[in-house]
Design a protein around this motif. Sequence first.
Motif, PDB file in Angstrom:
ATOM      1  N   ASN A 173      -3.516  11.093   0.051  1.00 39.39           N
ATOM      2  CA  ASN A 173      -4.698  10.514   0.393  1.00 39.39           C
ATOM      3  C   ASN A 173      -5.801  11.651  -0.352  1.00 39.39           C
ATOM      4  O   ASN A 173      -6.843  11.051  -0.974  1.00 39.39           O
ATOM      5  CB  ASN A 173      -5.146  10.302   1.922  1.00 39.39           C
ATOM      6  CG  ASN A 173      -6.394   9.448   1.745  1.00 39.39           C
ATOM      7  OD1 ASN A 173      -6.528   8.319   1.309  1.00 39.39           O
ATOM      8  ND2 ASN A 173      -7.442  10.166   2.608  1.00 39.39           N
ATOM      9  N   THR A 174      -5.508  12.697  -0.268  1.00 38.97           N
ATOM     10  CA  THR A 174      -6.472  13.653  -0.992  1.00 38.97           C
ATOM     11  C   THR A 174      -6.385  13.725  -2.451  1.00 38.97           C
ATOM     12  O   THR A 174      -7.484  13.527  -3.032  1.00 38.97           O
ATOM     13  CB  THR A 174      -6.041  15.058  -0.413  1.00 38.97           C
ATOM     14  OG1 THR A 174      -6.272  15.242   0.926  1.00 38.97           O
ATOM     15  CG2 THR A 174      -6.934  16.095  -1.060  1.00 38.97           C
ATOM     16  N   GLN A 197     -13.411   6.847 -11.312  1.00 38.31           N
ATOM     17  CA  GLN A 197     -13.892   5.684 -11.312  1.00 38.31           C
ATOM     18  C   GLN A 197     -15.559   5.553 -11.636  1.00 38.31           C
ATOM     19  O   GLN A 197     -15.969   4.673 -11.992  1.00 38.31           O
ATOM     20  CB  GLN A 197     -13.405   4.889 -10.264  1.00 38.31           C
ATOM     21  CG  GLN A 197     -12.668   4.041 -10.188  1.00 38.31           C
ATOM     22  CD  GLN A 197     -12.189   3.100  -8.822  1.00 38.31           C
ATOM     23  OE1 GLN A 197     -11.323   3.036  -8.409  1.00 38.31           O
ATOM     24  NE2 GLN A 197     -13.115   2.569  -8.219  1.00 38.31           N
ATOM     25  N   ARG A 233      -1.404  12.279   4.269  1.00 43.11           N
ATOM     26  CA  ARG A 233      -2.624  12.876   4.148  1.00 43.11           C
ATOM     27  C   ARG A 233      -2.919  13.689   2.741  1.00 43.11           C
ATOM     28  O   ARG A 233      -3.801  13.445   2.243  1.00 43.11           O
ATOM     29  CB  ARG A 233      -2.998  13.796   5.257  1.00 43.11           C
ATOM     30  CG  ARG A 233      -3.480  12.953   6.428  1.00 43.11           C
ATOM     31  CD  ARG A 233      -3.841  14.162   7.632  1.00 43.11           C
ATOM     32  NE  ARG A 233      -2.840  14.904   8.052  1.00 43.11           N
ATOM     33  CZ  ARG A 233      -2.033  14.916   8.955  1.00 43.11           C
ATOM     34  NH1 ARG A 233      -1.990  13.706   9.722  1.00 43.11           N
ATOM     35  NH2 ARG A 233      -1.176  15.721   9.325  1.00 43.11           N
ATOM     36  N   LYS A 235       0.278   4.549   0.166  1.00 44.57           N
ATOM     37  CA  LYS A 235      -0.146   5.657   1.269  1.00 44.57           C
ATOM     38  C   LYS A 235       0.406   5.416   2.647  1.00 44.57           C
ATOM     39  O   LYS A 235       0.911   6.139   3.297  1.00 44.57           O
ATOM     40  CB  LYS A 235      -1.439   5.815   1.396  1.00 44.57           C
ATOM     41  CG  LYS A 235      -2.091   6.611  -0.092  1.00 44.57           C
ATOM     42  CD  LYS A 235      -3.437   7.006   0.051  1.00 44.57           C
ATOM     43  CE  LYS A 235      -4.327   5.882   0.262  1.00 44.57           C
ATOM     44  NZ  LYS A 235      -4.653   4.803  -0.727  1.00 44.57           N
ATOM     45  N   ARG A 241     -10.047   9.131  -7.435  1.00 39.76           N
ATOM     46  CA  ARG A 241     -10.882   7.858  -7.545  1.00 39.76           C
ATOM     47  C   ARG A 241     -12.360   8.251  -7.925  1.00 39.76           C
ATOM     48  O   ARG A 241     -12.968   7.584  -8.481  1.00 39.76           O
ATOM     49  CB  ARG A 241     -11.144   7.563  -5.848  1.00 39.76           C
ATOM     50  CG  ARG A 241     -12.135   6.527  -5.577  1.00 39.76           C
ATOM     51  CD  ARG A 241     -12.070   5.974  -4.054  1.00 39.76           C
ATOM     52  NE  ARG A 241     -12.591   4.737  -3.980  1.00 39.76           N
ATOM     53  CZ  ARG A 241     -13.729   4.632  -3.444  1.00 39.76           C
ATOM     54  NH1 ARG A 241     -13.990   5.447  -2.400  1.00 39.76           N
ATOM     55  NH2 ARG A 241     -14.168   3.438  -3.129  1.00 39.76           N
ATOM     56  N   ARG A 242     -12.521   9.797  -8.256  1.00 41.13           N
ATOM     57  CA  ARG A 242     -13.853  10.158  -8.707  1.00 41.13           C
ATOM     58  C   ARG A 242     -13.930   9.619 -10.099  1.00 41.13           C
ATOM     59  O   ARG A 242     -15.163   9.469 -10.651  1.00 41.13           O
ATOM     60  CB  ARG A 242     -14.104  11.718  -8.602  1.00 41.13           C
ATOM     61  CG  ARG A 242     -14.173  12.075  -7.165  1.00 41.13           C
ATOM     62  CD  ARG A 242     -14.215  13.671  -7.239  1.00 41.13           C
ATOM     63  NE  ARG A 242     -14.215  13.997  -5.906  1.00 41.13           N
ATOM     64  CZ  ARG A 242     -13.595  15.205  -5.645  1.00 41.13           C
ATOM     65  NH1 ARG A 242     -13.403  16.093  -6.668  1.00 41.13           N
ATOM     66  NH2 ARG A 242     -13.569  15.783  -4.285  1.00 41.13           N
ATOM     67  N   TRP A 291      -5.585  10.847  -3.963  1.00 42.69           N
ATOM     68  CA  TRP A 291      -6.206   9.581  -4.285  1.00 42.69           C
ATOM     69  C   TRP A 291      -7.792   9.782  -4.277  1.00 42.69           C
ATOM     70  O   TRP A 291      -8.437   9.096  -5.072  1.00 42.69           O
ATOM     71  CB  TRP A 291      -5.561   8.524  -3.076  1.00 42.69           C
ATOM     72  CG  TRP A 291      -6.336   7.104  -3.255  1.00 42.69           C
ATOM     73  CD1 TRP A 291      -5.838   5.921  -4.165  1.00 42.69           C
ATOM     74  CD2 TRP A 291      -7.418   6.714  -2.602  1.00 42.69           C
ATOM     75  NE1 TRP A 291      -6.701   5.124  -3.855  1.00 42.69           N
ATOM     76  CE2 TRP A 291      -7.703   5.397  -3.259  1.00 42.69           C
ATOM     77  CE3 TRP A 291      -8.151   7.336  -1.829  1.00 42.69           C
ATOM     78  CZ2 TRP A 291      -8.829   4.333  -2.758  1.00 42.69           C
ATOM     79  CZ3 TRP A 291      -9.408   6.414  -1.501  1.00 42.69           C
ATOM     80  CH2 TRP A 291      -9.650   5.185  -1.708  1.00 42.69           C
ATOM     81  N   THR A 292      -8.296  10.429  -3.307  1.00 42.95           N
ATOM     82  CA  THR A 292      -9.777  10.681  -3.069  1.00 42.95           C
ATOM     83  C   THR A 292     -10.062  11.210  -4.215  1.00 42.95           C
ATOM     84  O   THR A 292     -11.253  10.912  -4.943  1.00 42.95           O
ATOM     85  CB  THR A 292      -9.881  11.203  -2.013  1.00 42.95           C
ATOM     86  OG1 THR A 292      -9.517  10.482  -0.688  1.00 42.95           O
ATOM     87  CG2 THR A 292     -11.502  11.393  -1.698  1.00 42.95           C
ATOM     88  N   ILE A 293      -9.503  12.353  -4.775  1.00 44.07           N
ATOM     89  CA  ILE A 293     -10.041  13.110  -5.903  1.00 44.07           C
ATOM     90  C   ILE A 293     -10.005  12.201  -7.175  1.00 44.07           C
ATOM     91  O   ILE A 293     -10.850  12.156  -8.174  1.00 44.07           O
ATOM     92  CB  ILE A 293      -9.238  14.402  -6.113  1.00 44.07           C
ATOM     93  CG1 ILE A 293      -9.564  15.336  -4.993  1.00 44.07           C
ATOM     94  CG2 ILE A 293      -9.433  15.127  -7.399  1.00 44.07           C
ATOM     95  CD1 ILE A 293      -8.727  16.503  -4.793  1.00 44.07           C
ATOM     96  N   ASN A 326       0.927  -1.258   0.009  1.00 40.82           N
ATOM     97  CA  ASN A 326      -0.193   0.008   0.000  1.00 40.82           C
ATOM     98  C   ASN A 326       0.997   1.262  -0.028  1.00 40.82           C
ATOM     99  O   ASN A 326       1.731   1.398   0.919  1.00 40.82           O
ATOM    100  CB  ASN A 326      -0.879  -0.199   1.084  1.00 40.82           C
ATOM    101  CG  ASN A 326      -1.791   1.200   1.308  1.00 40.82           C
ATOM    102  OD1 ASN A 326      -1.583   2.259   1.292  1.00 40.82           O
ATOM    103  ND2 ASN A 326      -3.391   0.904   0.805  1.00 40.82           N
TER     104      ASN A 326
END
Length: 111
Positions: A100-101, A110, A97, A84, A107-108, A103-105, A82
Amino acid sequence: MWIFLPGGSFVSVVEKASDVARDTLTVRARAASDLSELRAFLPSMPPIERGGGTDYAVRVVVPRAEFAAALGRMAGAIKYANFKDRVAETRGTGRARVLNTVWTIIRRLQA
């Protein structure tokens, strides 16, 4: 090309007009420490240039073939399940962190 190196550093790699004739690439980063991690995979890397009037604080210009070989060495350096979590262990939770931000953006995409 945006690249997150195995240790969590971020670089942006482009071919500027000045790179074309020399068959080089310009590797840019927000922090000199990120280019320092690149040096582990690209020992012939020249000194880091600061400033330059762009939004990236630091950069180096490297031969395209040497950068391509460095990418192979980066792939060989991946020894974690992993990314992160690895960054949190080696670079701290603050950088993890931020990643991760990102990664989160991303991920959209998908959805």
